[in-house]
Design a protein around this motif. Structure first.
Motif, PDB file in Angstrom:
ATOM      1  N   ASP A 529     -45.770 -61.810 -59.767  1.00  0.00           N
ATOM      2  CA  ASP A 529     -45.780 -61.854 -58.764  1.00  0.00           C
ATOM      3  C   ASP A 529     -46.075 -63.405 -57.572  1.00  0.00           C
ATOM      4  N   ARG A 530     -44.922 -62.904 -56.953  1.00  0.00           N
ATOM      5  CA  ARG A 530     -44.588 -63.923 -55.592  1.00  0.00           C
ATOM      6  C   ARG A 530     -45.264 -65.321 -55.962  1.00  0.00           C
ATOM      7  N   ARG A 531     -45.090 -65.776 -57.230  1.00  0.00           N
ATOM      8  CA  ARG A 531     -45.305 -67.138 -57.991  1.00  0.00           C
ATOM      9  C   ARG A 531     -44.278 -67.847 -58.627  1.00  0.00           C
ATOM     10  N   ARG A 532     -44.463 -69.423 -58.521  1.00  0.00           N
ATOM     11  CA  ARG A 532     -43.458 -69.601 -59.909  1.00  0.00           C
ATOM     12  C   ARG A 532     -43.965 -69.923 -61.602  1.00  0.00           C
ATOM     13  N   LYS A 533     -43.637 -69.353 -62.429  1.00  0.00           N
ATOM     14  CA  LYS A 533     -44.483 -69.356 -63.517  1.00  0.00           C
ATOM     15  C   LYS A 533     -43.402 -69.700 -64.429  1.00  0.00           C
ATOM     16  N   ARG A 534     -43.537 -70.296 -65.379  1.00  0.00           N
ATOM     17  CA  ARG A 534     -42.847 -70.731 -66.782  1.00  0.00           C
ATOM     18  C   ARG A 534     -43.662 -70.795 -68.314  1.00  0.00           C
ATOM     19  N   ALA A 535     -43.271 -69.209 -68.670  1.00  0.00           N
ATOM     20  CA  ALA A 535     -43.522 -69.190 -69.833  1.00  0.00           C
ATOM     21  C   ALA A 535     -43.470 -70.633 -71.538  1.00  0.00           C
ATOM     22  N   LEU A 536     -44.950 -70.606 -71.829  1.00  0.00           N
ATOM     23  CA  LEU A 536     -45.310 -72.264 -72.683  1.00  0.00           C
ATOM     24  C   LEU A 536     -44.903 -71.286 -74.538  1.00  0.00           C
ATOM     25  N   GLY A 537     -45.063 -70.130 -74.639  1.00  0.00           N
ATOM     26  CA  GLY A 537     -44.999 -69.597 -76.142  1.00  0.00           C
ATOM     27  C   GLY A 537     -43.888 -69.574 -76.736  1.00  0.00           C
ATOM     28  N   GLU A 851     -39.678 -46.724 -48.946  1.00  0.00           N
ATOM     29  CA  GLU A 851     -40.539 -45.926 -49.993  1.00  0.00           C
ATOM     30  C   GLU A 851     -39.467 -45.572 -51.398  1.00  0.00           C
ATOM     31  N   LEU A 852     -38.307 -45.774 -50.758  1.00  0.00           N
ATOM     32  CA  LEU A 852     -37.445 -44.948 -52.101  1.00  0.00           C
ATOM     33  C   LEU A 852     -37.353 -45.585 -53.777  1.00  0.00           C
ATOM     34  N   GLY A 853     -37.315 -46.975 -52.921  1.00  0.00           N
ATOM     35  CA  GLY A 853     -36.626 -48.244 -53.770  1.00  0.00           C
ATOM     36  C   GLY A 853     -38.345 -49.177 -54.843  1.00  0.00           C
ATOM     37  N   ASP A 854     -36.878 -49.271 -55.929  1.00  0.00           N
ATOM     38  CA  ASP A 854     -38.232 -50.493 -56.837  1.00  0.00           C
ATOM     39  C   ASP A 854     -38.148 -51.653 -56.271  1.00  0.00           C
ATOM     40  N   SER A 855     -36.860 -51.962 -56.400  1.00  0.00           N
ATOM     41  CA  SER A 855     -36.483 -53.288 -55.073  1.00  0.00           C
ATOM     42  C   SER A 855     -36.577 -53.140 -53.714  1.00  0.00           C
ATOM     43  N   THR A 856     -37.710 -54.209 -52.501  1.00  0.00           N
ATOM     44  CA  THR A 856     -38.440 -53.750 -51.318  1.00  0.00           C
ATOM     45  C   THR A 856     -37.681 -54.999 -50.831  1.00  0.00           C
ATOM     46  N   LEU A 857     -37.214 -55.921 -51.276  1.00  0.00           N
ATOM     47  CA  LEU A 857     -37.226 -57.147 -50.465  1.00  0.00           C
ATOM     48  C   LEU A 857     -35.414 -56.850 -49.311  1.00  0.00           C
ATOM     49  N   ALA A 858     -34.505 -56.319 -50.051  1.00  0.00           N
ATOM     50  CA  ALA A 858     -33.248 -56.262 -49.208  1.00  0.00           C
ATOM     51  C   ALA A 858     -34.363 -55.556 -47.763  1.00  0.00           C
ATOM     52  N   ALA A 859     -34.423 -54.262 -48.329  1.00  0.00           N
ATOM     53  CA  ALA A 859     -34.736 -53.397 -46.907  1.00  0.00           C
ATOM     54  C   ALA A 859     -36.111 -54.084 -45.933  1.00  0.00           C
ATOM     55  N   LEU A 860     -36.971 -54.993 -46.669  1.00  0.00           N
ATOM     56  CA  LEU A 860     -37.428 -54.973 -46.109  1.00  0.00           C
ATOM     57  C   LEU A 860     -37.064 -56.007 -44.488  1.00  0.00           C
ATOM     58  N   ASP A 861     -36.301 -57.027 -45.247  1.00  0.00           N
ATOM     59  CA  ASP A 861     -35.772 -57.701 -44.474  1.00  0.00           C
ATOM     60  C   ASP A 861     -34.919 -57.449 -43.073  1.00  0.00           C
ATOM     61  N   SER A 862     -33.949 -55.784 -43.400  1.00  0.00           N
ATOM     62  CA  SER A 862     -33.483 -55.052 -42.649  1.00  0.00           C
ATOM     63  C   SER A 862     -34.633 -54.943 -42.134  1.00  0.00           C
ATOM     64  N   ARG A 863     -36.054 -53.994 -42.220  1.00  0.00           N
ATOM     65  CA  ARG A 863     -36.113 -53.712 -41.240  1.00  0.00           C
ATOM     66  C   ARG A 863     -36.940 -54.880 -40.207  1.00  0.00           C
ATOM     67  N   ALA A 864     -36.842 -55.576 -40.495  1.00  0.00           N
ATOM     68  CA  ALA A 864     -37.840 -57.180 -39.810  1.00  0.00           C
ATOM     69  C   ALA A 864     -36.559 -57.371 -39.202  1.00  0.00           C
ATOM     70  N   ALA A 886     -41.483 -64.096 -51.892  1.00  0.00           N
ATOM     71  CA  ALA A 886     -41.617 -63.281 -53.553  1.00  0.00           C
ATOM     72  C   ALA A 886     -40.157 -63.895 -53.936  1.00  0.00           C
ATOM     73  N   GLU A 887     -39.026 -64.141 -52.374  1.00  0.00           N
ATOM     74  CA  GLU A 887     -38.103 -64.693 -52.812  1.00  0.00           C
ATOM     75  C   GLU A 887     -37.755 -66.178 -51.566  1.00  0.00           C
ATOM     76  N   PRO A 888     -38.079 -67.425 -51.703  1.00  0.00           N
ATOM     77  CA  PRO A 888     -38.632 -67.826 -50.219  1.00  0.00           C
ATOM     78  C   PRO A 888     -37.168 -68.568 -50.154  1.00  0.00           C
ATOM     79  N   ASP A 889     -36.003 -68.706 -51.393  1.00  0.00           N
ATOM     80  CA  ASP A 889     -34.563 -69.448 -50.715  1.00  0.00           C
ATOM     81  C   ASP A 889     -33.587 -67.975 -50.743  1.00  0.00           C
TER      82      ASP A 889
END
Length: 935
Positions: A529-537, A851-864, A886-889
Motif C-alpha cells: 500500500d505504498r508504505r514500507r512495512k515489516r511483518a512481526l509474527g 488499463e490491461l496490466g496488473d503492474s502499472t508502474l512501468a507504463a505510468l513512467d512511459s506515459r509520463a 509506490a517505488e521511490p527508488d
C-alpha cells in the motif's frame, strides 16, 4: 519381497521393551516340515507379465510357545539392474529366539531346475552389528550368499523358515506381518496361519477388504487368504497413524491388555536390585542427602540416569524384552529404554517414591487401541511416578531434564502400565512444556534505513535433547565446523545471512546450550500500500493449517496431533529517526489456541525500539474433524491480524543516505564489521566476499565492491557474478570492462538469454549496435522458449540506440501476434516517448498498457515521458508521483520528474530529485542524454 523378509525379522527384535537358550548360530539345511502345503498356482503368463515377484507365499504355524514362519519366494530377474541386486541374498534372524532353516534354493530357467544347494552353495554368516551406528546391539545375524550362475530371465526360487520362541512372553506367541497390497503386483501370493484347534490365539486384520474365515483341518485350525490385497483407501497425509498405517495382520495368544500388563510387570520388579554398599546405593544416598523433597529426588534420579548412562539398545541374548540388571547398567554405563527404566525404578523405589513402568508406541501411539493385545503394539518403556498426588512422566532415554521440566508430558498417545494386577491402556493427557526447546533473542539494528540488511545480535538457547546434541557436537568438531553449525542453526532461526563472532556456551547447571553471534540478514521490510512495512509474527508466520476433508470418505478423520514442543522468540528492533512516525498495524497482543497450538504474543513500540515477545507451543492434541473448517478459518484470521510495523512516508532509504549519514550509521558500521569478521575467520569461504560485494553495490559504493567480486570470480566464476561485476563497472563508467565481463558471462552459457541481452546492450552502448542486434538475431533464429524475449530485447535495443521507426515496426509485428499485451504496448509507448515520435498514438499505447496490466508502474513512467514530450507537465507529474509513491527508488522516474519540475520552474525540487536519481544510478545522465535530455 526382500523388504518384507527384513521387516519380519526386524519385528522380532526391534521392540525396546524378553532369556532363552541360544539356538543355532548358523543356518540349518533341512526339508520343509510336513505341514507346509503347495503354494498357490501362478497364473499362466505371470512369470513374464508381473514385475518382479512371481510368487510370495507365507505359511506360519503356532506350536505352543513357538512360531514357525515359512517363506516361499520366486523372483524373476527382469533386467541387469535387478540381477545385480538379487544376486546377493541376505536372510537375518535372531539366534537367541530360534533358527534359520533353508529348505531350497533353485534357479528356474525354462525347463531347467538348477539346485544351488545340491551344487554346494551355502550361506555365510555375518556377525557385524549393522545397527551399531543407530546405537543398537541387536544380536541379529545375517546369512548371505552371492548366487552363482544367475542370469537375466531366470526365476530365483527360495524357500526358508525362521523359528521363534521368546521366554519373556510367558508361553505366549505374537506375530505381526505386513501385507502386500495393490498397487504392488505379484503373480500369486498367500498368507496361511495354522494352530492346534484346542488353542485359540486371537487374530486381527488391520487392513481394508480382507475376507478370511478359520477352518478346521484335522487337529489344526487354518486361516488363509490371497495376496495382494486390494489397494488401501486413500487417506489425507495429515491423518493420525491409526488411519494411515500399512496393511497388517496380527496374531497373539494374550488374553487381553491386562494379560500383557501382568506378563511384563514381572520383568520390572525391583526388590533386591540395589545392593547395600553398591555404587548405585551410594548414588541414591547422595541424592537423599542433597535433596529434601520427593519431587527433587525424583528429578535428580532422572538426571543421573539420563546423564550418566549413555543410550545403547540391547536386543541380544533375549534382551529385546528383558531389561539389563541395574548393576550391569551401572558397570557398563550404557543401556536402552528397558535398562534405564529398571535402574530409575529401582532408585525411585529405594527412595520411597511411588513409580511404575509404562510401555508406549512412539510414533503410533494413537493406534494402540486398534491393535490386538500384545507386546508387539509397543516400542518404548519409561516411568510413571506419583509424587504428592501428581503424575510425573520420567523417561531415562531423554536428556538434559531438569526441575523445570519435571511436569512435562510426553506426546506418545496411549500407554500401558505394567502391573502385577494388570491394566488397560490409557491416553496421556498432554499440555504445553514448561520450557521451550529453543529460545532466540534478536537485537536488530535497522536504524540507518528500512531497506538495508538488518544487523543483528542473536542469542539462541537450546534446552533438553537439542542442548544435549549441541553439547556433544561442540566436543567433537573443530572451529570451522562449529562456525558452520552456528550459522546453520541461526539462519534457520532468524533468516538467511552471514554470521560472525559465534560462540557455543554450555551451562552445566541448567543443561542449556547458548549460541551467540553477530549477523547480517536480509531486510524484512517490504512495500505494501505504498508504505514500507515489516511483518512481526515470526513464529506464527510459520503456522500452516490447510487440512482438507472435503472428500465424503474423509469427513470424520481428524488432523494428526503435532508433537509436544515449544519455541519462543524476543525481537528488539532499533528504528530510524528514534522511531519518529512509525506505527503498528494489526493485533499487537495475542493469547489463543489455533489448530493444536497455543500462541502468546505481546508487541510494544516505545522510545524508538520495537519489542515483540512470542511463545508458540504444540499441545500434542488432535484437531477433531468437526473443527477443521473452524480452525482453518481461525488460523487464516490470526495470520491476517499479525502485527506490522509501518514506516512513515519519508522514512530514510538507502539511497537517501549521503556519505556523512552512511559514515555515522551504527547499522552500516555493524554490517561491515560482520562481513569483515566472517571473511577473516575463513578467508577461503567465498560467501562473505559475495555478500559484502552485494551490500556495497546496494549502497552505491561500487568501487568497494570490485575487489570482493574479483576474489569470488577468480575462484568461483558464474554468469550471475560476471553480470554483477559488469553492472558495477558500468556504474563506475568503465564500459569496456563491463563489456568484457558480459562477454565472459555469455561464454559460460551462450544459451543464457539474460547474458545475451546484457551483452547486446553493452555492445550497443559501446557503439556496436549491429553486433548487439546480431547476437539477438542468433537467439531468435534458434526459436524455442527464448525467441519471444529475444525479439522484445531486439526491439528495445534498436529503439534505444537505432532507428526508432524500425523499432516501432518490430513492436507492431509482435502486438499483431499478441494483441492486448501490456508489456508490448508499454515497450512501444516507451520508444515513441523517449524518441519523441508518433506521440499521438504513444499516449493510447501507454493508457492501454495501464488499463490491461496488473503492474502499472512501468507504463505510468512511459506515459509520463509522453506527457512531457507533449508539454503537458501537470499530467506527467501526476503519473510520476504515482510511480514514486509506490517505488521511490526508480531512478529513471526521479530523473524525468526532475526534468518536469524544472520545466514547471520548481528548481529546488528538481535538484532534490536529480540528486537522488544520480545516487541510485550514477550513469543516469548518460542514458537520458540519448533521449536529448540535458540536466
Amino acid at each position: 519381497m526382500k523388504r518384507l523378509v527384513m521387516a519380519r525379522a526386524a519385528a522380532m527384535a526391534a521392540v525396546c521393551v524378553p532369556a532363552l537358550a541360544w539356538a543355532s548360530d548358523t543356518p540349518l539345511y533341512q526339508p520343509a516340515p510336513a505341514w507346509i502345503v503347495a503354494p498357490p498356482p501362478v497364473p499362466a503368463g505371470a512369470a513374464e507379465e508381473f514385475p518382479p515377484i512371481v510368487l510370495l507365499d507365507f505359511q506360519k504355524r503356532i506350536e505352543g510357545d513357538r512360531l514357525w514362519s515359512y517363506v516361499h519366494q520366486q523372483t524373476r530377474i527382469a533386467s541387469s539392474e535387478m540381477l545385480s541386486q538379487a544376486a546377493t541374498l541376505t536372510l537375518p534372524w535372531a539366534p537367541d529366539k530360534g533358527d534359520l532353516i533353508v529348505h531350497g534354493l533353485t534357479i528356474l530357467r525354462g525347463d531347467q531346475r538348477i539346485d544351488l544347494l545340491a551344487k554346494g552353495q551355502k550361506f555365510v554368516v555375518l556377525r557385524r552389528e549393522q545397527a551399531l551406528e543407530q546405537r543398537e546391539l541387536t544380536g541379529i545375524l545375517t546369512a548371505t550368499m552371492a548366487v552363482e550362475g544367475l542370469e537375466v530371465g531366470d526365476i530365483l526360487d527360495m524357500r526358508f523358515s525362521v523359528t521363534g520362541r521368546d521366554g519373556a512372553l510367558g508361553g505366549r506367541v505374537q506375530d505381526v506381518i505386513p501385507l502386500v497390497a495393490a498397487p504392488m503386483r505379484i503373480g500369486a501370493g498367500r498368507v496361511r496361519y495354522s494352530w492346534p484347534k484346542e488353542s485359540q490365539p486371537k487374530w486381527k486384520f488391520l487392513a481394508d477388504g480382507v475376507q478370511a474365515t478359520p477352518v478346521t483341518k484335522g487337529d489344526f485350525t487354518e486361516l488363509s487368504f490371497p495376496l495382494p490385497l486390494a489397494k488401501p483407501r486413500d487417506m489425507p497425509e495429515d491423518a493420525p497413524s491409526r488411519f494411515r498405517h500399512p496393511p497388517l495382520m496380527e496374531v497373539a495368544s494374550f488374553a487381553d491388555w491386562a494379560d500383557v500388563s501382568k506378563t511384563f510387570a514381572t520383568l520390572y520388579r525391583t526388590d533386591g536390585l540395589i545392593g547395600a554398599g553398591s555404587p548405585i546405593a551410594g548414588e541414591v544416598a547422595t541424592i537423599m542427602k542433597t535433596e529434601t523433597t520427593p519431587i527433587g529426588r525424583a528429578q535428580r534420579a532422572l538426571e543421573v540416569v539420563q546423564d550418566k548412562i549413555r543410550y545403547l539398545a540391547v536386543g541380544m541374548d533375549g534382551g529385546n524384552y528383558v531389561p539389563q540388571a541395574p548393576a550391569k547398567t551401572w558397570e557398563v554405563r550404557y543401556g536402552d529404554c528397558k535398562a534405564k527404566t529398571l535402574l530409575l525404578l529401582a532408585m525411585l523405589h529405594t527412595m520411597g517414591i511411588e513409580a511404575e513402568p509404562v510401555i508406549a508406541s512412539v510414533g503410533m501411539g494413537d493406534f494402540v487401541p486398534e491393535r490386538l493385545p500384545s507386546a508387539a503394539a509397543f516400542n518404548h518403556v519409561f516411568v510413571r511416578a506419583t509424587v504428592g498426588g501428581e503424575t510425573l512422566w520420567l523417561d531415562g532415554t531423554g536428556s538434559n531434564a531438569r526441575m523445570a521440566d519435571i511436569h512435562d508430558t510426553p506426546g506418545v498417545g496411549y500407554v500401558l502400565p505394567l502391573r502385577a494386577a494388570g491394566a488397560d491402556p490409557f491416553k496421556v493427557q498432554t499440555h504445553a512444556s514448561a520450557r521451550p526447546i529453543s529460545s532466540v533473542v534478536i537485537d536488530a539494528d535497522e536504524s540507518g534505513a528500512v531497506d538495508l540488511p538488518s544487523a543483528v545480535d542473536v542469542a539462541f538457547t537450546a534446552h533438553g535433547a537439542m542442548a544435549a546434541q549441541l553439547r556433544a557436537a561442540k566436543s567433537q568438531i573443530g572451529p570451522k565446523e562449529q562456525r558452520e553449525l552456528i550459522s546453520g542453526i541461526l539462519q534457520n532461526a532468524v533468516g538467511e545471512g552471514q554470521f560472525a563472532d559465534g560462540t557455543i556456551t554450555v551451562d552445566p547447571v541448567t543443561g542449556d546450550v547458548v549460541l551467540r553471534a553477530k549477523g547480517v540478514i536480509g531486510t524484512k521490510w517490504g512495500m505494501e500500500d505504498r508504505r514500507r512495512k515489516r511483518a512481526l509474527g515470526g513464529l506464527q508466520s510459520d503456522l500452516r493449517f490447510s487440512s482438507d476433508r472435503s472428500r465424503p470418505d474423509w469427513t470424520s478423520i481428524p488432523v494428526v496431533a503435532p508433537p509436544v514442543f515449544g519455541v519462543e522468540r524476543r525481537l528488539r528492533i532499533k528504528l530510524p529517526d528514534a522511531g519518529r512516525g512509525f506505527t503498528l498495524d494489526g493485533v499487537a497482543d495475542a493469547d489463543q489456541r489455533l489448530a493444536g497450538y497455543a500462541i502468546k504474543r505481546t508487541t510494544r513500540l516505545a522510545n524508538g525500539v520495537l519489542t515483540s515477545d512470542e511463545r508458540m507451543d504444540a499441545l500434542g492434541v488432535e484437531v477433531p474433524a468437526a473443527q477443521i473448517a473452524t480452525e482453518r478459518d481461525a488460523v487464516a484470521t490470526a495470520a491476517a491480524n499479525i502485527p506490522h510495523l509501518v514506516a512513515p512516508v519519508d522514512t530514510p532509504r538507502r539511497w537517501t543516505l549521503n556519505s556523512v549519514a552512511m559514515a555515522q550509521s551504527s547499522q552500516i558500521k555493524a554490517i561491515r564489521a560482520v562481513y569483515a569478521k566472517a571473511i577473516a575467520d575463513d578467508p577461503d569461504e567465498m560467501s562473505g566476499y559475495q555478500s559484502r560485494a552485494s551490500f556495497e553495490t546496494g549502497v552505491g559504493n561500487y568501487r568497494a565492491a570490485l575487489p570482493d567480486l574479483d576474489r569470488v570470480i577468480a575462484k568461483e566464476p558464474s554468469i550471475e557474478l560476471y553480470l554483477q561485476r559488469a553492472y558495477v563497472q558500468d556504474m563506475l563508467g568503465d564500459r569496456a570492462k563491463a563489456l568484457a565481463d558480459a562477454e565472459r558471462a555469455r561464454q559460460l552459457d551462450p544459451s543464457n538469454q539474460g547474458a545475451t541481452a546484457r551483452l547486446a546492450w553493452l555492445k550497443a552502448e559501446n557503439g556496436d549496435l549491429p553486433g548487439g542486434v546480431a547476437l539477438l538475431d542468433q537467439r531468435i533464429a534458434l526459436g524455442g522458449e527464448q525467441k519471444r524475449s529475444a525479439r522484445q530485447d531486439k526491439a528495445a535495443l534498436i529503439g534505444e540506440f537505432g532507428d526508432a521507426a524500425e523499432a516501432v515496426k518490430l513492436y507492431d509485428a509482435m502486438i499483431a501476434e499478441k494483441p492486448g499485451s501490456p508489456n508490448l504496448l508499454n515497450g512501444r509507448c516507451w520508444i515513441k516517448g523517449t524518441r519523441s515520435v508518433m506521440l499521438d498514438t504513444a499516449l493510447k499505447d501507454c493508457t492501454s498498457a495501464i488499463e490491461l496490466g496488473d503492474s502499472t508502474l512501468a507504463a505510468l513512467d512511459s506515459r509520463a515521458m509522453v506527457w512531457y514530450r507533449m508539454g503537458r507537465y501537470p499530467e506527467a507529474l501526476a503519473d510520476l508521483d504515482a510511480v514514486l509513491a509506490a517505488e521511490p527508488d526508480m531512478a529513471g522516474s526521479r530523473y524525468l520528474r526532475a526534468a518536469v519540475l524544472r520545466a514547471m520552474k520548481r528548481d529546488a525540487d528538481a535538484v532534490a530529485d536529480l540528486t537522488m536519481a544520480r545516487r541510485v544510478a550514477p550513469q543516469i545522465d548518460r542514458q537520458y542524454a540519448r533521449f536529448g535530455f540535458t540536466m
